[in-house]
Design a protein around this motif. Structure first.
Motif, PDB file in Angstrom:
ATOM      1  N   ILE A  84      -6.022 -14.817  10.964  1.00 39.71           N
ATOM      2  CA  ILE A  84      -6.854 -15.557  10.252  1.00 39.71           C
ATOM      3  C   ILE A  84      -7.926 -15.995  10.006  1.00 39.71           C
ATOM      4  O   ILE A  84      -8.836 -15.002  10.294  1.00 39.71           O
ATOM      5  N   GLY A  85      -7.847 -15.476   8.449  1.00 43.30           N
ATOM      6  CA  GLY A  85      -9.296 -15.295   7.253  1.00 43.30           C
ATOM      7  C   GLY A  85      -9.744 -15.757   6.168  1.00 43.30           C
ATOM      8  O   GLY A  85      -8.448 -16.667   5.745  1.00 43.30           O
ATOM      9  N   GLU A  86      -9.965 -15.902   6.069  1.00 46.55           N
ATOM     10  CA  GLU A  86     -10.517 -15.774   4.492  1.00 46.55           C
ATOM     11  C   GLU A  86      -9.924 -15.568   3.734  1.00 46.55           C
ATOM     12  O   GLU A  86      -9.727 -14.405   3.568  1.00 46.55           O
ATOM     13  N   ILE A  87      -9.119 -16.038   2.413  1.00 44.17           N
ATOM     14  CA  ILE A  87      -8.088 -14.613   1.630  1.00 44.17           C
ATOM     15  C   ILE A  87      -9.033 -14.981   0.122  1.00 44.17           C
ATOM     16  O   ILE A  87      -9.937 -15.355  -0.474  1.00 44.17           O
ATOM     17  N   VAL A  88      -8.750 -13.771  -0.787  1.00 41.50           N
ATOM     18  CA  VAL A  88      -9.348 -12.805  -1.443  1.00 41.50           C
ATOM     19  C   VAL A  88      -8.336 -11.633  -1.578  1.00 41.50           C
ATOM     20  O   VAL A  88      -7.257 -11.951  -1.133  1.00 41.50           O
TER      21      VAL A  88
END
Length: 522
Positions: free
Chosen positions: A361-365
């Motif tokens: 789970i992480g920030e989308i780039v």
């Protein structure tokens, strides 16, 4: 996550040239319909030429900027396209913005001309707009006090503007973000980016026989991703200046609409319309949705009751990568926003900017052919929005938190700024909202984090109720907390008549958070 095939490889043609070509090829074909009046491609091309010629007469040069701040109308459309044909970029501004914010955006854009209507002119009287900006009233006949009316400003019928060889990298428009304080960021989108949007619309049924029903504001990128491709591909735009459910359904039936882009709250209101199933909507080929979370149950209802495909798009006005969910093809994936689109690439990163492995789970780039040039005259803000991989490839940061499931479908957790950290645990408001929406009396739900002496932050839910039902806030909170994890439980439920929204239907969580007053210590 990468989708490799690229549908964007085609020779660039500017939108002004595309419309001119259609005016020659199918001059009598309807280009624009608004409030009972139909404008053919030949008529519309003349309107665009008159606007482009007038701008050139007034000294507007290629790569200058003009601003439009008004309600949707045929002349709004013609001015926008006329400026593009003259080589200028357009800054479409929201009339609902605070006057000081409007003045700041006009100044930031360096607009040479401002097109407005009566409501905006009145609002700007209390703000300090740059004195060098010429104003033209789109809704005025002849001269109107200190502004010029559109009919007096236009070049004469038959005027032909000097041809401008539009370059793909030039700015097409500057879309200002919906900031509530200070000057919003101006997102620069190029002609190449808009051209790519047009090419990808072919797969969604856009073409000379398409009829696109537009009912969202023309300053919104949500609208423009359907508005411009319709013209670029020779179709017809039916322009609805103000959205009303019955009027929308009447227009869709009358004009045999084939395409539409709506925001979730519009779908919600349409599906709740008692007479919805009485209208003939069999002409629809495709329907789209973007800009705000789209409830899985609502998607299922649209698929079941409304003919034509339903595609949800996830992405940002800034560009980067986008996902698409073909809801009718993937009924088991309605809780997701779909797979990465062809020619686009997405990755997930941690708070330190390190790329994360699959399953995280992480920030989308993301990166793609549809990426903003940057924030206008704000290089520091542009740099904050960018992320570069080890090979130096440029990505746009979304600020959204998500994960990919085992089939490559993106599951959104929440906006990074909306994530709640309570007692050291990450709480994603969307998880709580999905539980609340399962209650039969709840129509809408929004969860925000508020300050708590005990936990640092704690979740509070704001809900609206269905129809004429009555419910007690404490009972709703107890019902939800029975179904939530121990660290997810809401501290309070607030029943509201309506949730605050932007003009394109986004729930304004900041307003909920700032206006909240706890009934007891949190």
């Amino acid at each position: 996550m990468n989708a490799t095939s690229n549908p964007y490889d085609a020779p660039f043609v500017s939108i002004g040239d595309q419309i001119r070509n259609w005016a020659v090829e199918q001059g009598d074909h309807p280009a624009l319909v608004c409030e009972g009046t139909t404008y053919s491609y030949a008529d519309f091309d003349v309107m665009i030429d008159r606007c482009a010629s007038a701008l050139q007469r007034d000294g507007v040069m290629p790569e200058d900027v003009v601003a439009i701040c008004a309600n949707a109308s045929p002349w709004y459309a013609a001015v926008f396209l006329g400026a593009l044909r003259a080589g200028a970029a357009v800054a479409p501004l929201a009339p609902s913005s605070h006057p000081d914010s409007l003045a700041g955006m006009i100044a930031n854009a360096g607009a040479r001309v401002l097109f407005l209507d009566a409501s905006v002119r009145e609002a700007l009287q209390s703000a300090a707009t740059p004195p060098s900006v010429r104003t033209v009233r789109l809704d005025a006949q002849g001269d109107a006090e200190d502004t010029t009316g559109i009919d007096a400003w236009l070049a004469p019928r038959g005027a032909v503007p000097r041809h401008v060889d539009i370059r793909p990298e030039w700015a097409f428009n500057i879309i200002y973000s919906s900031g509530t304080t200070g000057v919003p960021k101006g997102i620069v989108q190029s002609h190449a980016m808009r051209f790519a949007y047009g090419l990808r619309s072919v797969a969604r049924g856009y073409g000379p026989e398409s009829v696109t029903l537009i009912s969202t504001p023309l300053y919104s990128n949500t609208t423009l991703v359907s508005f411009f491709p319709t013209f670029a591909l020779g179709g017809t735009v039916v322009l609805m200046p103000k959205f009303e459910t019955k009027r929308y359904l009447e227009l869709a039936q009358q004009h045999r609409a084939t395409n539409t882009m709506l925001v979730p709250v519009q779908y919600q209101r349409l599906m709740a319309e008692p007479d919805f199933d009485r209208y003939d909507l069999s002409s629809f080929v495709s329907k789209s949705c973007t800009s705000a979370p789209f409830n899985a149950g609502l998607k299922a209802d649209v698929v079941r009751r409304w003919p034509g495909s339903l595609t949800e798009f996830y992405g940002m006005t800034e560009g980067g990568a986008s996902c698409e969910l073909c809801a009718d093809e993937h009924p088991d994936k309605l809780h997701t926003v779909g797979r990465v689109m062809p020619g686009h690439e997405m990755r997930l990163i941690d708070p330190a900017g390190n790329e994360l492995p699959p399953g995280s789970i992480g920030e989308i780039v993301g990166r793609s052919p549809t990426m903003m040039t940057g924030y206008y005259r704000q290089p520091d803000k542009t740099a904050e929005a960018e992320w570069y991989d080890r090979d130096g490839q440029r990505f746009i940061r979304t600020g959204d938190i998500g994960r990919f499931d085992e089939d490559g479908f993106l599951v959104l957790m929440d906006r990074k700024k909306d994530m709640i950290i309570s007692g050291g645990f990450n709480i994603y408001p969307s998880d709580l909202e999905q539980v609340l929406l399962q209650h039969p009396d709840i129509a809408e739900a929004a969860v925000v984090g508020v300050s708590s002496e005990r936990w640092g932050e704690t979740p509070v839910a704001f809900v609206t109720l269905r129809g004429d039902v009555s419910a007690h806030a404490q009972a709703l909170a107890a019902w939800a907390n029975e179904r939530l994890g121990k660290m997810q439980r809401v501290s309070e439920v607030v029943i509201a008549d309506a949730l605050p929204r932007s003009a394109i239907g986004k729930i304004l969580k900041r307003e909920l958070r700032e206006g909240f007053r706890p009934s007891s210590p949190l």
